[in-house]
Write an enzyme that holds these catalytic residues in place. Structure first.
Site, PDB file in Angstrom:
ATOM      1  N   HIS A  31      -0.877   5.834   6.452  1.00 31.33           N
ATOM      2  CA  HIS A  31      -0.398   5.774   5.276  1.00 31.33           C
ATOM      3  C   HIS A  31      -0.004   7.493   4.567  1.00 31.33           C
ATOM      4  O   HIS A  31      -0.370   8.311   5.237  1.00 31.33           O
ATOM      5  CB  HIS A  31      -1.225   5.251   4.236  1.00 31.33           C
ATOM      6  CG  HIS A  31      -1.341   3.688   4.276  1.00 31.33           C
ATOM      7  ND1 HIS A  31      -2.282   3.118   5.333  1.00 31.33           N
ATOM      8  CD2 HIS A  31      -0.776   2.705   3.589  1.00 31.33           C
ATOM      9  CE1 HIS A  31      -2.154   1.821   5.283  1.00 31.33           C
ATOM     10  NE2 HIS A  31      -1.360   1.477   4.183  1.00 31.33           N
ATOM     11  N   SER A  65       0.921  -1.306   0.171  1.00 32.47           N
ATOM     12  CA  SER A  65      -0.078  -0.138   0.012  1.00 32.47           C
ATOM     13  C   SER A  65       0.782   1.365  -0.052  1.00 32.47           C
ATOM     14  O   SER A  65       0.355   2.412  -0.485  1.00 32.47           O
ATOM     15  CB  SER A  65      -0.865  -0.196   1.218  1.00 32.47           C
ATOM     16  OG  SER A  65      -0.261  -0.162   2.428  1.00 32.47           O
TER      17      SER A  65
END
Length: 271
Positions: free
Chosen positions: A245, A40
């Site tokens: 993230h 990711s």
């Protein structure tokens, strides 16, 4: 600096000579055949603007591989990184994009093998001691099991693309430690940062064993971690999967410069 006329003439002649040398060989003039692999942190989860055809892989237009490919002349470009990928699923589901003609590969992998999502969930929802215990468990895995998994993956990448320059990018620390910041305790933040350092140490060593180029992003993200006031990372978000993230800015100002510098050096060695 203003150049004099003789200097301008000399500069023009040198530029023409350099251009002629570059144009004299098709290998030098051709752009790289680039393949972006990984999890990711490479697909762009958290950066928004996802390709609807990528489904749960969440490949973002703002992800650093897309930004790099858009700013460089490539002979070909394949973006197959996928949210949630482990070293095993990269090996089984992404390496088909590689070939003997691939000349540049980028990859992030290893965080999910060590249980990134579960570690973060434990530290967000449970006590300091539970967080520290789960981080210790993850670090034990990183030190004892992950090296072999990375060695296996990197060996398969080399077998598929024996001439490629491979850039292995690391993971940023999540927090800057300050006196006060809403959210997790500094005990938890310190434990999570230590885990990031351990992961980067393990991945860096594996990249070195494989002869790949290591690109440490912690320096690019320094001063832009969570609690910095100029964050390049998502805190807890809805949807939850984007939490912790890099944001679009994190890809553009953190990961992109890291790849650009490392890829340039790697490709120079190739020529």
């Amino acid at each position: 600096m203003r150049l004099s006329r003789p200097s301008l003439v000399a500069f023009g002649a040198a530029t023409f000579a350099a251009a002629s040398l570059l144009g004299s060989g098709s290998a030098s003039a051709a752009g790289p055949d680039y393949v972006a692999l990984g999890d990711s942190y490479s697909s762009g989860t958290g950066a928004g603007n996802y390709d609807p055809n990528s489904g749960t892989c969440q490949r973002s237009a703002n992800a650093y591989p897309n930004l790099w490919a858009a700013s460089h002349a490539t002979s070909s470009y394949k973006f197959v990184a996928c949210s949630g990928a482990t070293t095993t699923t990269v090996a089984s589901g992404q390496l088909g994009a590689l070939s003997s003609s691939t000349t540049l590969v980028s990859i992030t992998a290893g965080g999910n093998d060590a249980g990134f999502a579960d570690v973060m969930q434990t530290c967000v929802l449970q006590s300091n001691s539970s967080c520290q215990s789960r981080v210790t468990q993850a670090e034990t895995y990183m030190k004892n099991t992950l090296p072999g998994q990375l060695d296996s993956l990197y060996g398969k990448i080399r077998a598929k693309s024996p001439s490629a320059r491979v850039v292995v990018l690391g993971y940023p620390r999540l927090y800057i430690i300050v006196d006060w910041c809403a959210g997790l305790s500094n005990t938890k933040r310190t434990a999570l940062n230590h885990a990031a350092d351990t992961l980067d140490t393990v991945v860096s060593a594996a990249a070195g064993r494989a002869g790949f180029t290591w690109s440490d992003v912690r320096d690019e993200f320094a001063g832009h971690e969570l609690c910095s006031g100029d964050d390049w990372l998502n805190a807890v978000t809805i949807p939850i999967g984007s939490s912790y993230h890099p944001t679009a800015l994190g890809h553009r100002s953190g990961y992109l410069p890291a790849l650009t510098g490392s890829a340039s050096l790697a490709l120079q060695k190739q020529t």
